[in-house]
Structure formats: structure tokens, C-alpha cells
Design a protein around this motif. Structure first.
Motif, short mmCIF file in Angstrom:
data_model
loop_
_atom_site.label_atom_id
_atom_site.label_comp_id
_atom_site.label_asym_id
_atom_site.label_seq_id
_atom_site.Cartn_x
_atom_site.Cartn_y
_atom_site.Cartn_z
N LEU A 1 0.62 -1.31 0.01
CA LEU A 1 -0.14 -0.09 0.47
C LEU A 1 0.61 1.23 0.05
N SER A 2 1.94 0.92 0.05
CA SER A 2 3.75 2.67 0.66
C SER A 2 3.44 2.92 -1.27
N GLU A 3 3.22 1.94 -2.32
CA GLU A 3 4.04 2.11 -3.42
C GLU A 3 2.46 2.18 -3.94
N LEU A 4 1.46 2.58 -3.69
CA LEU A 4 0.18 2.56 -4.64
C LEU A 4 -0.51 3.15 -5.37
N GLU A 5 -0.37 3.83 -6.61
CA GLU A 5 -0.58 4.05 -7.45
C GLU A 5 -2.30 4.14 -7.84
N THR A 6 -2.46 5.36 -7.08
CA THR A 6 -4.27 5.28 -6.84
C THR A 6 -4.62 6.66 -7.68
N VAL A 7 -5.80 6.41 -8.02
CA VAL A 7 -6.26 7.42 -8.65
C VAL A 7 -7.97 7.98 -8.01
N LYS B 1 -4.78 11.75 -8.43
CA LYS B 1 -3.56 10.82 -8.40
C LYS B 1 -2.17 10.88 -7.02
N VAL B 2 -2.39 9.80 -6.48
CA VAL B 2 -2.06 9.64 -5.07
C VAL B 2 -0.92 8.64 -5.29
N VAL B 3 0.23 8.55 -4.88
CA VAL B 3 1.14 7.60 -4.60
C VAL B 3 1.50 6.51 -3.50
N GLY B 4 1.29 5.97 -3.38
CA GLY B 4 1.06 5.21 -1.36
C GLY B 4 0.08 6.42 -0.78
N GLU B 5 1.22 7.16 -0.21
CA GLU B 5 0.79 8.30 0.61
C GLU B 5 0.98 9.68 0.27
N GLU B 6 1.27 9.89 -0.64
CA GLU B 6 2.23 11.04 -1.12
C GLU B 6 0.36 11.73 -2.22
N ILE B 7 0.12 12.81 -1.68
CA ILE B 7 -0.63 13.25 -2.90
C ILE B 7 -0.17 14.09 -4.01
N LYS B 8 -0.58 13.63 -4.93
CA LYS B 8 0.17 14.00 -6.51
C LYS B 8 -1.07 15.67 -6.56
N VAL C 1 -5.20 8.99 2.21
CA VAL C 1 -3.65 8.94 3.17
C VAL C 1 -4.29 8.77 4.89
N ALA C 2 -5.30 9.74 5.05
CA ALA C 2 -5.04 9.25 6.27
C ALA C 2 -5.50 7.94 6.79
N TYR C 3 -6.54 7.33 6.47
CA TYR C 3 -7.07 5.35 6.45
C TYR C 3 -5.22 4.83 6.29
N LEU C 4 -4.98 5.54 4.87
CA LEU C 4 -2.96 3.99 5.18
C LEU C 4 -2.75 4.28 5.82
N ARG C 5 -2.20 5.38 6.74
CA ARG C 5 -1.59 5.67 7.92
C ARG C 5 -2.02 4.60 9.16
N VAL D 1 -1.76 -5.23 8.08
CA VAL D 1 -2.12 -5.45 5.93
C VAL D 1 -0.85 -4.30 4.75
N ASP D 2 -0.57 -5.09 4.40
CA ASP D 2 0.61 -4.61 4.01
C ASP D 2 0.40 -4.55 2.80
N THR D 3 -0.07 -5.43 1.89
CA THR D 3 -0.66 -4.94 0.34
C THR D 3 -2.08 -4.86 0.00
N LEU D 4 -2.05 -4.82 -1.08
CA LEU D 4 -3.48 -4.57 -1.61
C LEU D 4 -4.45 -5.44 -1.48
N GLY D 5 -3.88 -6.54 -1.40
CA GLY D 5 -4.18 -8.05 -1.41
C GLY D 5 -4.66 -8.54 -0.13
N ASP D 6 -3.68 -8.20 0.49
CA ASP D 6 -4.42 -7.94 2.01
C ASP D 6 -5.63 -7.45 2.85
N LEU D 7 -5.42 -5.54 2.00
CA LEU D 7 -6.52 -4.84 2.42
C LEU D 7 -7.94 -5.70 1.66
N TYR D 8 -7.86 -6.18 0.90
CA TYR D 8 -8.95 -6.93 0.09
C TYR D 8 -9.30 -7.82 0.99
N ALA D 9 -8.50 -8.42 1.65
CA ALA D 9 -8.95 -9.49 2.84
C ALA D 9 -9.99 -9.19 3.55
#
Length: 249
Positions: free
Chosen positions: A59-65, A89-96, A224-228, A236-244
Motif C-alpha cells: 500500500l505504501s507504493e500503490l498508485e491510485t486515482v 493521483k496518489v502514490v502511497g501516502e503522497e498526494i500528487k 491517506v489518513a486511513y493508509l497511515r 495489512v501490507d499489500t492491496l491483496g491484504d486490504l481486500y481480504a
């Protein structure tokens, strides 16, 4: 006596979904060619298979819109349409902050007064705006294959699917995450999960509500607040973990 339907072939092709130029032919000339290209791009994007390796992305590297739509009402089944798209766009916890998207859409339908009061969007503003196919194509080009995030995403996803089907006879194949679902998992004690309530609770400044881009930006801060918080829990570490974890809520 009704005049014979001279466009029967057009509508048959459109219903069958096998002819991208069917809608394009209504616009004529160079614009028709451009529309056919837009529809082909959207169809191609939706045909791309979900990459299973994305589920292993931290999740720290996940690219989202993170995105939001403003619409003329709440029921696309009864003729309500998209009035505007907004995304960031947001990458990990960085809002672009410099990677944003916004457009009005010529929704070609009446905008109720209460919607104008809520959003500030008038019929006059939309009349000179890009067409639905133009706005949708540009939005999907901005999104690419990234994971989408929205608050109370069922509304936005339903309208997005309706627009994709109306223009290109496809449905959304992107993964979509919902900050409301995250809130229900992380803060099960809450009664109210509206965007306003969660922004207030997390001390995220509220301004420009019901503007698609501003709502997307505020939702990005909530995401981003929820990711933190997820990172602090260490479950939870990965996107797959989050879905689970979300599947258990």
C-alpha cells in the motif's frame, strides 16, 4: 402515420455494440473520426485484464486515482447524467497535487435548481462543456490502469458504468476501493459515515464541497489518513491484504 425510421441500421448497430462508429456518425467529419478513436480507446482499456501482480503491491507504493462525479440527480436509470468529473493521483501516502483532472460535461438534460444550488453548476455552464464521450475519454486516459478510490463509490461507479455503456458498450473493469468501507472497518463504532462527518473527525479542512475536484482532493486526504492508520496497525501490507480484510466487514 409515422415517418419510416431512416436510422434503423444505426440503432441496430448501436444496440448490438459492434460498431464504434455508430455514435460517431452522428457527429460528422473529423469529429466523427475522433469519437470513433475515443470509443476504441475506452473499449481497449476495458478489455485489458486486471494484473494479478497488483495485489502484491505494498500500500505504501500503490498508485491510485481518487475521483468524484457530480450528477444531475441520484438515478441514472431515470435519466440523470454526469455533469462533471474530478480526480487526483496518489502514490502511497503522497498526494500528487500537480496531477489533477477536472472537466464539466455537456449533460444534455435539465439540471434541477436544488442541484445547481448544491454544486454551483448551471445548465448554461454545461452547454459549452465537452460532450460525455470527450469527458469520459479524457477521464479514463487520466486514470489509465490505476486503482480507483471514491467515497460511497456505488453511486459514482453506477454512473460511470452507465456512461461507459451509453458511449462505448463496455463496463468498468478497474478495481475500485471505497473510503466508506475503510471507515466501517477501521471505525466500526461510528454511526455516521458521510464524507462531511469523516472529514470533520479527521480534521481535514472542508471547502468547495460538491465540486468534483475539491471532493476528490478531500477524499484523497481521507484515504491517506486511513493508509497511515492501517500501517500503524501492522496487519495489512499489500492491496491483496486490504481486500481480504475488507471482505470480512
Amino acid at each position: 402515420m409515422k415517418e419510416p425510421n431512416k436510422n434503423g441500421g444505426f440503432w441496430n448497430n448501436l444496440r448490438q455494440g459492434g460498431m464504434p462508429s455508430a455514435i460517431a456518425s452522428m457527429r460528422g467529419g473529423e469529429t466523427a473520426h475522433q469519437t470513433a478513436q475515443q470509443m476504441a480507446y475506452i473499449r481497449s482499456l476495458m478489455r485489458e485484464k486486471r494484473r494479478p501482480e497488483v495485489l502484491r503491491t505494498p500500500l505504501s507504493e500503490l498508485e491510485t486515482v481518487i475521483f468524484d462525479l457530480e450528477t444531475t440527480g441520484f438515478s441514472h436509470q431515470h435519466g440523470d447524467e454526469i455533469m462533471s468529473f474530478g480526480a487526483i493521483k496518489v502514490v502511497g501516502e503522497e498526494i500528487k497535487e500537480d496531477e489533477c483532472f477536472y472537466t464539466l460535461v455537456n449533460c444534455q438534460t435539465a439540471i434541477p435548481d436544488d442541484i445547481t444550488r448544491l454544486t454551483g453548476i448551471t445548465e448554461e455552464m454545461t452547454q459549452s462543456a465537452p460532450s460525455l464521450i470527450d469527458g469520459l475519454h479524457n477521464f479514463m486516459s487520466f486514470v489509465g490502469q490505476n486503482v480507483l478510490v471514491a467515497h460511497a463509490s456505488s453511486h459514482d461507479k453506477a454512473f460511470l458504468n452507465a456512461a461507459l455503456w451509453k458511449t462505448s458498450k463496455v463496463q468498468l473493469t478497474h478495481r475500485v476501493l471505497d473510503t466508506m468501507m475503510l471507515a466501517r472497518w477501521l471505525e466500526p463504532q461510528r454511526i455516521n459515515y458521510t464524507l462531511d462527518e469523516l472529514l470533520y473527525v479527521h480534521e481535514i479542512p472542508i471547502h468547495g464541497r460538491h465540486n468534483a475536484l475539491e471532493d476528490a482532493k478531500m477524499t484523497a486526504q481521507l484515504w491517506v489518513a486511513y493508509l497511515r492508520e492501517i500501517s500503524e496497525r501492522g496487519q495489512v501490507d499489500t492491496l491483496g491484504d486490504l481486500y481480504a480484510y475488507l471482505s470480512r466487514t
